[in-house]
Write an enzyme that holds these catalytic residues in place. Sequence first.
Site, PDB file in Angstrom:
ATOM      1  N   GLU A 138       0.837  -1.204   0.000  1.00 30.39           N
ATOM      2  CA  GLU A 138       0.000   0.000   0.000  1.00 30.39           C
ATOM      3  C   GLU A 138       0.867   1.248   0.000  1.00 30.39           C
ATOM      4  O   GLU A 138       0.517   2.252  -0.635  1.00 30.39           O
ATOM      5  CB  GLU A 138      -0.943  -0.011   1.201  1.00 30.39           C
ATOM      6  CG  GLU A 138      -2.012  -1.091   1.135  1.00 30.39           C
ATOM      7  CD  GLU A 138      -2.874  -0.982  -0.116  1.00 30.39           C
ATOM      8  OE1 GLU A 138      -3.311   0.140  -0.450  1.00 30.39           O
ATOM      9  OE2 GLU A 138      -3.103  -2.011  -0.772  1.00 30.39           O
ATOM     10  N   TRP A 160       1.669   1.541  -3.523  1.00 32.26           N
ATOM     11  CA  TRP A 160       0.628   2.149  -4.353  1.00 32.26           C
ATOM     12  C   TRP A 160       0.691   3.670  -4.251  1.00 32.26           C
ATOM     13  O   TRP A 160       0.503   4.369  -5.244  1.00 32.26           O
ATOM     14  CB  TRP A 160      -0.746   1.631  -3.942  1.00 32.26           C
ATOM     15  CG  TRP A 160      -1.837   2.196  -4.794  1.00 32.26           C
ATOM     16  CD1 TRP A 160      -2.653   3.251  -4.501  1.00 32.26           C
ATOM     17  CD2 TRP A 160      -2.192   1.793  -6.130  1.00 32.26           C
ATOM     18  NE1 TRP A 160      -3.501   3.519  -5.552  1.00 32.26           N
ATOM     19  CE2 TRP A 160      -3.236   2.628  -6.562  1.00 32.26           C
ATOM     20  CE3 TRP A 160      -1.723   0.794  -6.986  1.00 32.26           C
ATOM     21  CZ2 TRP A 160      -3.829   2.505  -7.817  1.00 32.26           C
ATOM     22  CZ3 TRP A 160      -2.317   0.675  -8.235  1.00 32.26           C
ATOM     23  CH2 TRP A 160      -3.351   1.513  -8.639  1.00 32.26           C
ATOM     24  N   TRP A 193     -20.552  11.646 -20.140  1.00 32.78           N
ATOM     25  CA  TRP A 193     -20.844  11.989 -18.747  1.00 32.78           C
ATOM     26  C   TRP A 193     -22.117  12.835 -18.666  1.00 32.78           C
ATOM     27  O   TRP A 193     -22.400  13.630 -19.550  1.00 32.78           O
ATOM     28  CB  TRP A 193     -19.687  12.756 -18.121  1.00 32.78           C
ATOM     29  CG  TRP A 193     -18.363  12.065 -18.105  1.00 32.78           C
ATOM     30  CD1 TRP A 193     -17.230  12.444 -18.769  1.00 32.78           C
ATOM     31  CD2 TRP A 193     -18.002  10.883 -17.378  1.00 32.78           C
ATOM     32  NE1 TRP A 193     -16.191  11.591 -18.513  1.00 32.78           N
ATOM     33  CE2 TRP A 193     -16.645  10.614 -17.645  1.00 32.78           C
ATOM     34  CE3 TRP A 193     -18.698  10.026 -16.516  1.00 32.78           C
ATOM     35  CZ2 TRP A 193     -15.960   9.532 -17.100  1.00 32.78           C
ATOM     36  CZ3 TRP A 193     -18.025   8.950 -15.960  1.00 32.78           C
ATOM     37  CH2 TRP A 193     -16.675   8.707 -16.247  1.00 32.78           C
ATOM     38  N   ASN A 216     -10.814   3.270   3.007  1.00 31.65           N
ATOM     39  CA  ASN A 216     -10.409   3.045   1.622  1.00 31.65           C
ATOM     40  C   ASN A 216     -11.416   2.214   0.834  1.00 31.65           C
ATOM     41  O   ASN A 216     -11.715   2.517  -0.324  1.00 31.65           O
ATOM     42  CB  ASN A 216      -9.046   2.360   1.581  1.00 31.65           C
ATOM     43  CG  ASN A 216      -8.558   2.121   0.166  1.00 31.65           C
ATOM     44  OD1 ASN A 216      -8.331   3.071  -0.581  1.00 31.65           O
ATOM     45  ND2 ASN A 216      -8.432   0.864  -0.226  1.00 31.65           N
ATOM     46  N   TRP A 272     -15.474  11.804 -13.386  1.00 36.11           N
ATOM     47  CA  TRP A 272     -14.623  11.553 -12.226  1.00 36.11           C
ATOM     48  C   TRP A 272     -13.970  12.823 -11.709  1.00 36.11           C
ATOM     49  O   TRP A 272     -13.646  12.933 -10.526  1.00 36.11           O
ATOM     50  CB  TRP A 272     -13.550  10.507 -12.558  1.00 36.11           C
ATOM     51  CG  TRP A 272     -12.575  10.906 -13.639  1.00 36.11           C
ATOM     52  CD1 TRP A 272     -12.666  10.623 -14.971  1.00 36.11           C
ATOM     53  CD2 TRP A 272     -11.359  11.649 -13.491  1.00 36.11           C
ATOM     54  NE1 TRP A 272     -11.589  11.137 -15.662  1.00 36.11           N
ATOM     55  CE2 TRP A 272     -10.769  11.761 -14.775  1.00 36.11           C
ATOM     56  CE3 TRP A 272     -10.695  12.214 -12.405  1.00 36.11           C
ATOM     57  CZ2 TRP A 272      -9.566  12.431 -14.999  1.00 36.11           C
ATOM     58  CZ3 TRP A 272      -9.493  12.897 -12.618  1.00 36.11           C
ATOM     59  CH2 TRP A 272      -8.931  12.988 -13.905  1.00 36.11           C
ATOM     60  N   TRP A 293      -8.828   8.303  -8.441  1.00 39.64           N
ATOM     61  CA  TRP A 293     -10.086   8.547  -9.151  1.00 39.64           C
ATOM     62  C   TRP A 293     -10.026   7.981 -10.567  1.00 39.64           C
ATOM     63  O   TRP A 293     -10.975   7.374 -11.050  1.00 39.64           O
ATOM     64  CB  TRP A 293     -10.426  10.031  -9.163  1.00 39.64           C
ATOM     65  CG  TRP A 293     -11.222  10.407  -7.955  1.00 39.64           C
ATOM     66  CD1 TRP A 293     -10.772  10.927  -6.778  1.00 39.64           C
ATOM     67  CD2 TRP A 293     -12.640  10.242  -7.799  1.00 39.64           C
ATOM     68  NE1 TRP A 293     -11.818  11.088  -5.898  1.00 39.64           N
ATOM     69  CE2 TRP A 293     -12.971  10.684  -6.497  1.00 39.64           C
ATOM     70  CE3 TRP A 293     -13.653   9.770  -8.626  1.00 39.64           C
ATOM     71  CZ2 TRP A 293     -14.282  10.662  -6.016  1.00 39.64           C
ATOM     72  CZ3 TRP A 293     -14.962   9.742  -8.149  1.00 39.64           C
ATOM     73  CH2 TRP A 293     -15.267  10.194  -6.856  1.00 39.64           C
TER      74      TRP A 293
END
Length: 437
Positions: free
Chosen positions: A212, A215, A243, A278, A296, A319
């Site tokens: 993590e 990441w 969208w 998360n 987004w 995102w």
Amino acid sequence: MQGDEAATLDALVTETGAQAVYWNRRYGAAQREVDRALKTSLRERGVAVESFNGQLLNEPWTVLNQSGEPFQVFSAYWRACLRMGDPPPPEGEPERMIFQSLPARLTQRASKLDALGLAPRAPDWSVGLRAAWPAGEEAALARLRAFLATDLDAYAGERDEPGDAATSRLSPYLAVGAISPRQVWAALRAAQHAHGHGSARRATSAEKFASELGWREFCHYQRYHYADLATRNLRPAFDAMPWRKDTAGLRAWQRGLTGYPLVDAGMRELWHTGWMHNRVRMVVASFLTKHLLIDWRAGESWFWDTLVDADPASNPANWQWVAGSGVDAAPYFRIFNPVLQGQKFDPRGAYVRRWVPELAALPDALVHQPWKANAQQREAAGVRLGKNYPEPVVEHELARQRALEAYAQTGKAKGFAASLQNTKQGPKQDAKQGGKA
């Protein structure tokens, strides 16, 4: 002192007669340009200048694939990082520090922290944030010690359950630099060695937690190599995504009034504490981009304004990952069902009951789908759909079908490889030099 970065630092150096200037590197394209110009200007004046890595485990230009290009898949990127070995341990505290008093003319130009108006006053909406996040380095180190001592063993197995305190909750401190990833990494490895690597459960949790941190690195890696990460789809096929402009839907999502309990719990936790679990972040982001079919970037902007751990790398990268438009992204057609997610990861409804108290008296089987309660059950729980808790703003299966039809208009993953070349920060050598500013 306030003012333009370059002009203000230049004046400070002139007034104090400083012979050297040091700072932590920044990785955004605009910040790198400012820092590079500052280095050039100060060195021309005979001032020694050096910048350092203060917020990453590995500099972005040091981890490239065999072709000398940025990795596009996290797993391959992280394997390459691990092959490089542990990052250098953080330096210890200096034995002593000497602070020079500023000349009176500079003191008069200094800004008092309170005068900047950073903390809200009327109304003071930050009470929940202050209660949740004691500020400063000592608070960050205390949180790290507590996590490694009491929470690490359960991390891999329970980190997806928002009703449990199984995550590190270090992200706000990492985002503002109150603690560095190298400090966290070194403490993690020390904890492993102290326990002789302990049980298989602890070892698995330690490696999962390390990934993590990886990441987070990958998000900063993307920001370095792709300048407009926060504004442009890294997969250009998503430029054709139809969208929807849905002001009412966006507002319901922001306020935690979508009628989907897990989504609403997450958005209310965010508003109250500046943070969100998360797993729930993924669910609420999927809901916005797929159930509501809202761009987004609207969600990224809201998170930027409300998260205490928002940073310019992790926020847009995550995102884009959920929306399907980014590097190594989740497929767009992976549409989280918020009811099933709640039932799986919050089976007793502890998280929903905390943040959506209107539903607290519903039985476990109904707390994630209150519209399925019959009139008697709703009456007993004090739930009045459409009055004290909203009806769902959209029906899941209809929203899912609409999202898939919209995705079909994008041509799917067409041109992804070419798009990464087009969004990169110019020639590789220029990017490397820029990162060292």
